[in-house]
Design an enzyme around this catalytic site. Structure first.
Site, mmCIF file in Angstrom:
data_model
loop_
_atom_site.group_PDB
_atom_site.id
_atom_site.type_symbol
_atom_site.label_atom_id
_atom_site.label_comp_id
_atom_site.label_asym_id
_atom_site.label_seq_id
_atom_site.Cartn_x
_atom_site.Cartn_y
_atom_site.Cartn_z
ATOM 1 N N LYS A 1 16.999 23.280 30.811
ATOM 2 C CA LYS A 1 15.374 23.584 30.580
ATOM 3 C C LYS A 1 15.133 24.363 29.136
ATOM 4 O O LYS A 1 14.083 24.554 28.667
ATOM 5 C CB LYS A 1 14.769 24.156 31.986
ATOM 6 C CG LYS A 1 15.614 25.263 32.315
ATOM 7 C CD LYS A 1 15.195 26.691 32.006
ATOM 8 C CE LYS A 1 15.957 27.770 32.259
ATOM 9 N NZ LYS A 1 15.827 29.207 31.483
ATOM 10 N N THR B 1 10.055 28.914 32.003
ATOM 11 C CA THR B 1 10.595 29.104 30.583
ATOM 12 C C THR B 1 9.771 28.548 29.379
ATOM 13 O O THR B 1 9.855 29.236 28.244
ATOM 14 C CB THR B 1 11.920 28.437 30.574
ATOM 15 O OG1 THR B 1 12.635 29.070 31.910
ATOM 16 C CG2 THR B 1 12.828 28.950 29.587
#
Length: 353
Positions: free
Chosen positions: A198, A255
């Site tokens: 990610k 994120t």
């Protein structure tokens, strides 16, 4: 103040960065006996006397029960060891601490990266370098969690993955309290890959935001990025459903959308026209996605797994390609289907020839 009452554990947290410090404070707040192993004596003095770690967590008051030290001797007396070091330091750290590990210790790590050169996941490195540790006593802590918010006791969820349900639940009980909800998962491969990959997509979202491309572009990068993460993860043995959970989709969202994110910030600076070196210097802390991009692309190439977004990010990072050109090339790729994997695996919808 202890938020919830759990049996006291002797915990050694290795790594005095933002997340290691935050987790140490959480454990102390839960009533555990916590030693935080850091690199330099000035950091020890600051944490023990002022209960702060200003470089990594500015403005945060740590629990007074966190005891910082530069000595690793406390590992020999610990029930749980929690590794929170950068991926590039994992192998050397494990070699150094292996002689101190008790035969009955539980070891967990919270590092979201892959090893440059070998492509190894962190749990693989740990088991390779700590011969007395079994897979059944190893766990991974991951999920959507910025250290800045964890340290301020803001509501957060985490995932603990382990081959052993008992080990996973031990770490779950150690961390869980009224503001930190912890789930367990048996899919160690998926948990580690979701947490590592990610960061690549977060770099891409930062680049897009730095270019001023807006919400539509960010949503597309996140959604199609999750497809790429799932493709590679499944190829490497992860469970598909892990990537729709906290350690996949959840970690991706936090994120890719937050200014707390080092990876988003580095990408944003790249989109604004800064060089990679300038961006990393301005962020001032480890940006795991930079190395992870290279590792993931090497693995994907060998496995013949298409990752066009990651490839474009790699071109920006390593080939100095203009971010605008990279985005233009992504947008002009040959047309395709959104649900190609689903269509190939079921009898509903369109059937591929």
């Amino acid at each position: 103040m202890v938020i919830d009452d759990f049996p006291t554990q002797r915990i050694a947290v290795i790594g005095g960065g933002s997340f290691g410090t935050a987790l140490a404070s959480v454990c102390a707040n839960n009533g555990h006996d916590v030693s935080l192993i850091v690199r330099n004596s000035s950091q020890v003095t600051e944490i023990n006397e002022n209960h702060t770690n200003e470089h990594y967590l500015p403005g945060v008051l740590l629990h007074s029960g966190v005891r910082a030290t530069t000595s690793e001797q406390c590992i020999a007396h610990s029930d749980v060891v929690l590794l929170v070091v950068p991926s590039h330091a994992m192998r050397e750290t494990c070699k150094r601490i292996a002689p101190f590990l008790r035969s009955d210790v539980i070891l967990a790590h919270a590092t979201k990266g892959l090893e440059l050169g070998t492509g190894a996941r962190m749990s693989t490195i740990i088991l390779d370098t700590c011969p007395t540790l079994s897979e059944q006593r190893l766990a991974v802590v991951t999920g959507p969690s910025h250290a800045e918010e964890v340290s301020r006791l803001l509501p957060t969820t985490l995932v603990v993955a382990s081959a052993s349900k008992v080990t996973a639940e031990c770490i779950q009980d150690m961390l869980m309290n009224s503001v930190l909800r912890v789930y367990t998962n048996p899919d160690v491969v998926g948990a580690e890959l979701g947490g590592a990959l990610k960061n690549i997509i977060a770099l891409g979202c930062g680049i897009s935001d730095g270019l001023g491309y807006g919400d539509n572009a960010r949503a597309a990068i996140m959604t199609r990025g999750l497809v790429e993460i799932s493709r590679l993860g499944i190829q490497l043995g992860a469970l598909y459903h892990t990537f729709s959970g906290l350690t996949g989709l959840g970690d991706l969202i936090v994120t890719c959308t937050s200014r707390h994110s080092r990876n988003w910030n580095a990408g944003y600076l790249l989109g604004q026209g800064f060089s990679l070196e300038e961006a990393l210097e301005r962020v001032g802390m480890v940006v795991e996605g930079v190395k992870t991009t290279k590792v993931a692309l090497d693995i994907a190439s060998k496995a013949d797994v298409p990752m066009p977004i990651a490839t474009a990010i790699g071109d920006i990072l390593y080939a100095q390609k203009s971010p605008r050109i990279a985005v233009d090339e992504l947008m002009s790729r040959t047309r395709t289907h959104e649900m190609e994997l689903f269509l190939q695996e079921t009898t509903t919808g369109w059937i591929f020839p």
